[in-house]
Design a protein around this motif. Structure first.
Motif, PDB file in Angstrom:
ATOM      1  N   ASN A 253      -0.789   4.332  -1.926  1.00  0.00           N
ATOM      2  CA  ASN A 253      -1.317   5.487  -1.187  1.00  0.00           C
ATOM      3  C   ASN A 253      -0.784   6.799  -1.757  1.00  0.00           C
ATOM      4  O   ASN A 253      -1.514   7.792  -1.836  1.00  0.00           O
ATOM      5  CB  ASN A 253      -0.951   5.385   0.301  1.00  0.00           C
ATOM      6  CG  ASN A 253      -1.756   4.305   1.005  1.00  0.00           C
ATOM      7  OD1 ASN A 253      -2.789   3.853   0.507  1.00  0.00           O
ATOM      8  ND2 ASN A 253      -1.272   3.864   2.154  1.00  0.00           N
TER       9      ASN A 253
ATOM     10  N   ASP B  88       1.212  14.406   2.962  1.00  0.00           N
ATOM     11  CA  ASP B  88       0.084  14.034   3.815  1.00  0.00           C
ATOM     12  C   ASP B  88      -1.038  15.087   3.745  1.00  0.00           C
ATOM     13  O   ASP B  88      -1.006  15.977   2.888  1.00  0.00           O
ATOM     14  CB  ASP B  88       0.570  13.857   5.254  1.00  0.00           C
ATOM     15  CG  ASP B  88       1.254  15.130   5.774  1.00  0.00           C
ATOM     16  OD1 ASP B  88       1.223  16.163   5.057  1.00  0.00           O
ATOM     17  OD2 ASP B  88       1.815  15.098   6.881  1.00  0.00           O
TER      18      ASP B  88
ATOM     19  N   THR C 275       5.809   9.574  -0.613  1.00  0.00           N
ATOM     20  CA  THR C 275       4.927   8.901   0.349  1.00  0.00           C
ATOM     21  C   THR C 275       4.757   9.733   1.616  1.00  0.00           C
ATOM     22  O   THR C 275       3.908   9.431   2.435  1.00  0.00           O
ATOM     23  CB  THR C 275       5.502   7.523   0.727  1.00  0.00           C
ATOM     24  OG1 THR C 275       6.820   7.708   1.269  1.00  0.00           O
ATOM     25  CG2 THR C 275       5.606   6.615  -0.485  1.00  0.00           C
TER      26      THR C 275
ATOM     27  N   ASP D 213       0.784  -1.249   0.000  1.00  0.00           N
ATOM     28  CA  ASP D 213       0.000   0.000   0.000  1.00  0.00           C
ATOM     29  C   ASP D 213       0.815   1.300   0.000  1.00  0.00           C
ATOM     30  O   ASP D 213       0.255   2.365  -0.194  1.00  0.00           O
ATOM     31  CB  ASP D 213      -0.964   0.073   1.209  1.00  0.00           C
ATOM     32  CG  ASP D 213      -1.977  -1.053   1.188  1.00  0.00           C
ATOM     33  OD1 ASP D 213      -2.264  -1.544   0.075  1.00  0.00           O
ATOM     34  OD2 ASP D 213      -2.462  -1.450   2.256  1.00  0.00           O
TER      35      ASP D 213
ATOM     36  N   TRP E 257      -2.902   9.859  -3.337  1.00  0.00           N
ATOM     37  CA  TRP E 257      -2.698  11.240  -2.874  1.00  0.00           C
ATOM     38  C   TRP E 257      -2.471  12.154  -4.076  1.00  0.00           C
ATOM     39  O   TRP E 257      -3.032  13.257  -4.154  1.00  0.00           O
ATOM     40  CB  TRP E 257      -1.494  11.283  -1.921  1.00  0.00           C
ATOM     41  CG  TRP E 257      -1.343  12.541  -1.132  1.00  0.00           C
ATOM     42  CD1 TRP E 257      -1.712  12.748   0.166  1.00  0.00           C
ATOM     43  CD2 TRP E 257      -0.760  13.787  -1.594  1.00  0.00           C
ATOM     44  NE1 TRP E 257      -1.397  14.046   0.542  1.00  0.00           N
ATOM     45  CE2 TRP E 257      -0.816  14.701  -0.511  1.00  0.00           C
ATOM     46  CE3 TRP E 257      -0.205  14.211  -2.796  1.00  0.00           C
ATOM     47  CZ2 TRP E 257      -0.333  16.010  -0.601  1.00  0.00           C
ATOM     48  CZ3 TRP E 257       0.269  15.517  -2.897  1.00  0.00           C
ATOM     49  CH2 TRP E 257       0.203  16.403  -1.806  1.00  0.00           C
TER      50      TRP E 257
END
Ligand SMILES: *Cc1c(COP(=O)(O)O)cnc(C)c1O
Length: 427
Positions: free
Chosen positions: A324, A409, A406, A320, A328
């Motif tokens: 992810n 956020d 990654t 993942d 995003w």
């Protein structure tokens, strides 16, 4: 604009050519002073005046898991403590090769080098040595590093600076280089009809990332595979940028098209200088020492660089993690389009995994260099400076792709979208 950056740039220009060590960093196409950075953490970077930015440059791609990731820092420090280079084989080189092969099954054998340029240069020599042919075919707006033979109608800084090729490259070196428009399979067929017997390789960025971001049309890559199979030319995917980004397994996994050779760089070093050339064992084994095509490097497979790349790819390959970051990226682009729409600004976006492109155009078809050149360049410059001022760091050129890590956020997303909302309103 940062005072300290201006001071540092003035001083740097007295000692470094243009004040920089890579041309595109110089802000020539957007104007103003390059911002000097002093630290990075996760999705954020900090300039020499302490101003923070959400970073979408990520060192032009390598930092797939963000700045100063603790796992990468630890791997580099632990490795350095045991010696930085041996000029003898180390276990780390095999470990990284094994991991890359797991992610890209088309790669049967690898040679580590020190940059993407070196990988592409070696790919050309190997393809010529393997096929016994001299010509190579590349595409308009694709960039394969500053390799003499490939510095023809190239992307990245060559586009940004408007240099059509470069002085210092002899005509005798580029007369074996053929160029065709990107995404134009008929153009390729025509060249093969005339020169097919003498073409050693077709080099392509399967996701073009040096003329903004333009994923190849699937039929284009499938057509290239077919043409190469018919003619005996090698299909070389330059995945220096798209590797571990278009998908974890690179563009070759995303499209399901298997090249004969793959050039890697950027993410494979996790922020340290690494490139790699990989591909079919039968072709790769033509390289020295198993074969006659010479290739070597004092620092190739350097332990620090291998440790950094391994830590980066091991993290990225966990379940993942990459998916992810792709999701995003999708939310970022949707958010930007919504805000541009509300401000009445035509904005087209492209996404390939964690790479993206922003185009100020109302055209619904951006598939080649001319389409990018037709976008609103002046609006990009104002957008770039507005976002920079608002704490969002984008590449200082409309011909570069954007990158997500990654570490990007919710906080980075809302900061970016709030900034874009204000900047679009002023455009
Ligand atoms: C960056 C890049 C290169 C050159 O890599 P360097 O490490 O800068 O030498 C080659 N090909 C592509 C597609 C790139 O994006």
């Amino acid at each position: 604009m940062s005072n300290r950056s201006e001071q540092l740039f003035t001083e740097a220009q007295r000692h470094l050519v243009g004040g920089v060590n890579s041309a595109v960093r110089a802000f020539r196409s957007v104007g103003g002073t390059p911002v000097f950075m002093r630290r990075g953490e996760g999705a954020w970077i900090e300039d020499v005046d302490g101003k923070q930015y959400v970073d979408y440059v990520l060192s032009y791609g390598p930092l797939a898991i963000g700045h100063a990731h603790p796992e990468v820092v630890r791997a580099i420090c632990d490795t350095a403590a045991s010696g930085t280079s041996f000029g003898a084989p180390t276990e780390l080189e095999t470990e990284l090769a094994v991991l890359v092969r797991e992610l890209m099954p088309g790669i049967e054998r690898i040679r580590m080098v020190n940059s993407g340029t070196e990988a592409c240069m070696s790919a050309v020599r190997l393809a010529r040595g393997y096929t016994g042919r001299d010509r190579v075919l590349k595409f308009r707006g694709n960039y394969h590093g500053h390799v003499d033979a490939l510095l023809v109608e190239a992307g990245s800084g060559v586009l940004t600076l408007g240099i059509p090729g470069s002085p210092g490259v002899p005509a005798s070196v580029t007369e074996t280089t053929l160029t065709a428009p990107f995404n134009d399979i008929d153009g390729v067929r025509q060249l093969f009809a005339e020169y097919g017997d003498s073409i050693a390789a077709v080099l392509v960025e399967p996701v073009a990332g040096n003329m903004n971001c333009i994923p190849a049309l699937p039929a284009f890559l499938e057509g290239l595979r077919e043409i190469c199979d018919d003619s005996g030319a090698l299909l070389v995917f330059d995945e220096v940028m798209s590797g571990f980004r278009a998908a974890l397994g690179g563009a070759q996994a995303w499209y399901g098209v298997r090249p004969d050779l793959t050039c890697l760089g950027k993410v494979i070093g996790g922020g340290l200088p690494v490139g790699a050339l990989g591909g079919r064992a039968e072709v790769m084994d033509m390289l020295a020492p198993t074969g006659p095509v010479y290739q070597a490097g004092t620092l190739s497979g350097n332990p620090l660089a291998m440790a950094s790349g391994l830590a980066t790819l091991r993290n990225l390959a966990r379940p993942d993690v990459h998916a992810n970051a792709e999701a995003w990226t999708g939310r970022l682009l949707t958010g930007l389009r919504e805000r541009a729409d509300r401000a009445g600004i035509p904005l087209r976006t492209h996404q390939a995994g964690t790479m993206f492109g922003l185009f100020f155009t109302d055209s619904d078809r951006v598939i080649g260099f001319e389409d990018v050149a037709n976008c609103d360049a002046e609006r990009f410059v104002r957008f770039f400076h507005g976002m920079l001022e608002a704490g969002v760091y984008l590449a200082p050129s409309a011909f570069e792709a954007g990158f997500v890590s990654t570490a990007h956020d919710e906080a980075a997303l809302s900061h970016t979208l709030d900034a874009a909302e204000r900047v679009f309103a002023d455009l």
